[in-house]
Write a protein that holds these residues in place. Structure first.
Motif, PDB file in Angstrom:
ATOM      1  N   VAL A  50      -0.176   4.955   9.022  1.00 44.07           N
ATOM      2  CA  VAL A  50      -1.383   4.254   8.596  1.00 44.07           C
ATOM      3  C   VAL A  50      -1.111   2.759   8.475  1.00 44.07           C
ATOM      4  N   GLU A  51      -2.017   1.966   9.034  1.00 38.12           N
ATOM      5  CA  GLU A  51      -1.985   0.520   8.817  1.00 38.12           C
ATOM      6  C   GLU A  51      -3.138   0.178   7.870  1.00 38.12           C
ATOM      7  N   TYR A  52      -2.802  -0.439   6.742  1.00 38.36           N
ATOM      8  CA  TYR A  52      -3.785  -0.715   5.701  1.00 38.36           C
ATOM      9  C   TYR A  52      -4.415  -2.097   5.889  1.00 38.36           C
ATOM     10  N   GLU A  53      -5.696  -2.176   5.600  1.00 36.14           N
ATOM     11  CA  GLU A  53      -6.395  -3.446   5.698  1.00 36.14           C
ATOM     12  C   GLU A  53      -5.831  -4.457   4.713  1.00 36.14           C
ATOM     13  N   SER A  54      -5.552  -3.994   3.496  1.00 34.98           N
ATOM     14  CA  SER A  54      -5.014  -4.882   2.472  1.00 34.98           C
ATOM     15  C   SER A  54      -4.322  -4.037   1.399  1.00 34.98           C
ATOM     16  N   GLU A  55      -3.739  -4.727   0.441  1.00 36.64           N
ATOM     17  CA  GLU A  55      -3.093  -4.027  -0.666  1.00 36.64           C
ATOM     18  C   GLU A  55      -4.096  -3.286  -1.535  1.00 36.64           C
ATOM     19  N   LEU A  56      -5.367  -3.581  -1.376  1.00 33.40           N
ATOM     20  CA  LEU A  56      -6.402  -2.924  -2.171  1.00 33.40           C
ATOM     21  C   LEU A  56      -6.832  -1.585  -1.578  1.00 33.40           C
ATOM     22  N   SER A  57      -6.436  -1.312  -0.331  1.00 31.19           N
ATOM     23  CA  SER A  57      -6.799  -0.042   0.290  1.00 31.19           C
ATOM     24  C   SER A  57      -6.151   1.117  -0.458  1.00 31.19           C
ATOM     25  N   SER A  58      -6.875   2.215  -0.563  1.00 31.32           N
ATOM     26  CA  SER A  58      -6.354   3.382  -1.265  1.00 31.32           C
ATOM     27  C   SER A  58      -5.048   3.848  -0.643  1.00 31.32           C
ATOM     28  N   GLY A  59      -4.009   3.986  -1.476  1.00 30.30           N
ATOM     29  CA  GLY A  59      -2.704   4.438  -0.993  1.00 30.30           C
ATOM     30  C   GLY A  59      -1.837   3.353  -0.411  1.00 30.30           C
ATOM     31  N   ALA A  60      -2.306   2.092  -0.453  1.00 30.98           N
ATOM     32  CA  ALA A  60      -1.565   1.012   0.195  1.00 30.98           C
ATOM     33  C   ALA A  60      -0.320   0.589  -0.569  1.00 30.98           C
ATOM     34  N   ALA A  61      -0.237   0.908  -1.857  1.00 29.26           N
ATOM     35  CA  ALA A  61       0.949   0.551  -2.634  1.00 29.26           C
ATOM     36  C   ALA A  61       2.170   1.220  -2.018  1.00 29.26           C
ATOM     37  N   CYS A  62       3.125   0.432  -1.630  1.00 30.52           N
ATOM     38  CA  CYS A  62       4.348   0.924  -0.963  1.00 30.52           C
ATOM     39  C   CYS A  62       3.978   1.688   0.314  1.00 30.52           C
ATOM     40  N   GLY A  63       2.966   1.189   1.018  1.00 30.76           N
ATOM     41  CA  GLY A  63       2.437   1.898   2.174  1.00 30.76           C
ATOM     42  C   GLY A  63       3.423   2.080   3.308  1.00 30.76           C
ATOM     43  N   ASN A  64       4.340   1.135   3.496  1.00 32.50           N
ATOM     44  CA  ASN A  64       5.325   1.246   4.579  1.00 32.50           C
ATOM     45  C   ASN A  64       6.710   1.608   4.064  1.00 32.50           C
ATOM     46  N   GLY A  65       6.722   2.198   2.882  1.00 28.70           N
ATOM     47  CA  GLY A  65       7.988   2.628   2.314  1.00 28.70           C
ATOM     48  C   GLY A  65       7.796   3.892   1.524  1.00 28.70           C
ATOM     49  N   VAL A  66       8.690   4.131   0.573  1.00 31.05           N
ATOM     50  CA  VAL A  66       8.594   5.307  -0.270  1.00 31.05           C
ATOM     51  C   VAL A  66       9.001   4.921  -1.681  1.00 31.05           C
ATOM     52  N   VAL A  67       8.241   5.424  -2.658  1.00 29.42           N
ATOM     53  CA  VAL A  67       8.536   5.106  -4.053  1.00 29.42           C
ATOM     54  C   VAL A  67       9.772   5.862  -4.493  1.00 29.42           C
ATOM     55  N   SER A  68      10.734   5.168  -5.091  1.00 27.44           N
ATOM     56  CA  SER A  68      12.026   5.752  -5.435  1.00 27.44           C
ATOM     57  C   SER A  68      12.434   5.341  -6.840  1.00 27.44           C
ATOM     58  N   GLY A  69      12.922   6.306  -7.619  1.00 27.75           N
ATOM     59  CA  GLY A  69      13.503   5.999  -8.917  1.00 27.75           C
ATOM     60  C   GLY A  69      12.494   5.969 -10.044  1.00 27.75           C
ATOM     61  N   GLU A  70      13.032   5.952 -11.278  1.00 22.33           N
ATOM     62  CA  GLU A  70      12.191   5.947 -12.473  1.00 22.33           C
ATOM     63  C   GLU A  70      11.376   4.669 -12.611  1.00 22.33           C
ATOM     64  N   ASP A  71      11.878   3.574 -12.024  1.00 26.98           N
ATOM     65  CA  ASP A  71      11.162   2.305 -12.141  1.00 26.98           C
ATOM     66  C   ASP A  71      10.190   2.087 -10.988  1.00 26.98           C
ATOM     67  N   ASP A  72       9.948   3.139 -10.198  1.00 23.79           N
ATOM     68  CA  ASP A  72       8.987   3.079  -9.090  1.00 23.79           C
ATOM     69  C   ASP A  72       9.321   1.967  -8.095  1.00 23.79           C
ATOM     70  N   THR A  73      10.606   1.814  -7.785  1.00 25.86           N
ATOM     71  CA  THR A  73      11.008   0.868  -6.757  1.00 25.86           C
ATOM     72  C   THR A  73      10.458   1.314  -5.409  1.00 25.86           C
ATOM     73  N   CYS A  74       9.941   0.377  -4.638  1.00 28.55           N
ATOM     74  CA  CYS A  74       9.438   0.682  -3.300  1.00 28.55           C
ATOM     75  C   CYS A  74      10.561   0.452  -2.296  1.00 28.55           C
ATOM     76  N   LEU A  75      11.077   1.543  -1.752  1.00 25.43           N
ATOM     77  CA  LEU A  75      12.157   1.468  -0.777  1.00 25.43           C
ATOM     78  C   LEU A  75      11.550   1.381   0.619  1.00 25.43           C
ATOM     79  N   MET A  76      11.654   0.211   1.229  1.00 29.03           N
ATOM     80  CA  MET A  76      11.117   0.024   2.568  1.00 29.03           C
ATOM     81  C   MET A  76      12.047   0.671   3.594  1.00 29.03           C
ATOM     82  N   LEU A  77      11.461   1.355   4.553  1.00 29.32           N
ATOM     83  CA  LEU A  77      12.232   2.147   5.497  1.00 29.32           C
ATOM     84  C   LEU A  77      12.042   1.655   6.928  1.00 29.32           C
ATOM     85  N   PRO A  78      12.959   2.025   7.819  1.00 28.30           N
ATOM     86  CA  PRO A  78      12.739   1.726   9.234  1.00 28.30           C
ATOM     87  C   PRO A  78      11.456   2.387   9.741  1.00 28.30           C
TER      88      PRO A  78
END
Length: 454
Positions: A50-78
């Motif tokens: 999915v390519e998101y229009e903006s950070e406001l799009s539903s689900g766009a938070a960490c859209g090109n990565g995966v949320v990792s850890g207790e502090d909700d770090t966004c791990l960007m992936l290849p």
């Protein structure tokens, strides 16, 4: 949300032992893999579609990565992952291969299916049946004198997919990795297949790293098959057994609906699996169509707001059904009693189901007829449904294809509806969780008219 960016690579790399092995044609080249052809090493599956229009799009938070850890770090992936499947070049002589299969952790529908299809695929390659062994009762079975390995043939695994549980047995807890690698070397194993969850895959990764660290020349690949009834393995669309668990969980929810609707101001509470992730509770609630309140670990809830909301439902409908994941509301449960960690290193959870039952009884007193259902072990121990049965077949086959291709330290899984090989060290970083701002959770909230309770 913090963001960590991986090195500038365009593909999620998987380790191999190819530099230590000799390439040769696959036995399936004789008929071009039954006419279907082969998967190329440069075949890739896109990790994010999915390519998101903006950070406001539903689900766009960490859209090109995966949320990792207790502090909700966004791990960007290849951008890409390696495609799973048979290669026309393999790196083991099938007639010389000795392979071992082990199941780890708690029960989950589909364990027998995966074991069966690993055995079937190994023998399809030409691995002699007396050179395939099953490790009894988890990883400790590698060195436990009271649990000798068993030989796995097509005959011994015939029909096991019709039964729940695992024919090999399983256990939780840590294992002596150095001793396991010593046995791998002693027994001359070429392939080890570990069917397990986050803990089992972490152990598989440790085994692979210990093999790489050893001075002796151990040429054994380690392949994982991701097992989690909670569906909480990072990156993977779904784990085997999850569909079956959701289907069976609905039975408990429907029973709670009948009980609640049959009483005056009836209140049915069902506690489902979900230590860190609320996927079963969310999906079963959505599918059943009878749930009024769904509580999951990812979203804290305020006790007063919950009580007020349940009261309004009872006033309006005359009954109410609550579905709660076992890891929800841990901040509210009395801290006395249980604590510490279990044999697998997981925090021992307080019983949110009993807490809710008692809290609701204390609040409504004789103004509600409360029934509590905990079906956890009934769900874990059943055979698979048809979708899961097919999925287990493909995962088992994929793990064997990857092993013969010389890959190691990988797990086979489904990503964006395609089968891939993922490095175990990536998927064990943190449990996969429901996105509180994502479309799946939003669909459920909308369907059951659940307000924000935090």
């Amino acid at each position: 949300m913090q963001t960590f960016v991986c090195p500038d690579l365009d593909i999620l790399e998987v380790k191999t032992l190819r530099h230590k092995l000799t390439p040769r044609p696959s036995p399936f080249t004789k008929d071009n893999n039954a006419g279907a052809g082969f998967v190329g090493d440069k075949d890739r599956i896109r990790l994010h579609t999915v390519e998101y229009e903006s950070e406001l799009s539903s689900g766009a938070a960490c859209g090109n990565g995966v949320v990792s850890g207790e502090d909700d770090t966004c791990l960007m992936l290849p951008e890409w992952a390696i495609r799973s499947g048979p290669r026309d070049t393999i790196y083991f002589e099938p007639s010389q291969v000795t392979a071992a299969i082990v199941t780890c952790g708690g029960l989950c529908p589909g364990l027998n299916d995966v074991v069966q299809n690993i055995v079937f695929t190994l023998t399809d390659y030409g691995v002699p049946e007396d050179q395939i062994i099953g490790i009894r009762y988890g990883l400790a079975g590698f060195y436990n004198k009271g649990a000798k390995p068993v030989t796995l043939t097509r005959q011994t695994v015939d029909g096991i997919h019709l039964k729940g549980g695992t024919m090999l047995g399983t256990s939780r807890g840590g294992a002596n990795i150095e001793e396991i690698v010593r046995r791998i070397d002693l027994w001359g194993l070429d392939m080890v297949f570990v069917v397990g969850g986050n803990g089992g895959n972490a152990a598989a990764n440790a085994i692979q790293e210990e093999i790489a660290r050893q001075a002796r020349d151990v040429k054994c690949v380690v392949a994982g098959v991701p097992k989690s009834i909670d569906n909480d393995i990072l990156l993977i669309d779904k784990c085997f057994g999850f569909d079956t668990a959701v289907e069976e969980a609905q039975r408990a929810l429907l029973a709670a609906k009948v009980e609640a609707a049959s009483g005056r101001r009836g209140l049915g509470i069902v506690k489902l699996m979900g230590r860190n992730s609320g996927f079963i509770a969310m999906e079963a609630s959505m599918a059943s169509g009878v749930v009024d309140v769904c509580l999951i670990p990812e979203i804290k809830f305020d006790q007063k707001k919950l009580l007020a909301h349940v009261g309004s439902i009872l006033d309006r409908k005359g009954h109410c059904v609550i579905c709660v994941a076992e890891g929800a509301g841990q901040d509210l449960v009395n801290q006395e009693g249980k604590g510490g960690t279990d044999a697998s290193g997981n925090a021992i959870l307080k019983d949110i189901g009993v807490f809710l039952r008692d809290t609701l009884k204390g609040h409504f007193k004789d103004q509600a007829d409360i029934k509590y259902i905990d079906p956890s072990y009934l769900i874990r121990s059943i055979p698979t449904t048809s979708n899961d049965r097919i999925y287990c077949k493909v995962l088992g086959q994929g793990a064997v294809h990857g092993a013969f291709s010389g890959y190691t330290g990988f797990t086979a899984g489904l990503v964006n509806t395609h089968y891939v090989y993922l490095p175990i060290e990536t998927i064990i970083q943190a449990p996969r969780k429901v996105n509180p701002t994502g479309r799946r959770w939003n669909r459920l909230k909308t369907a059951i008219n659940q307000p924000d309770l935090h």
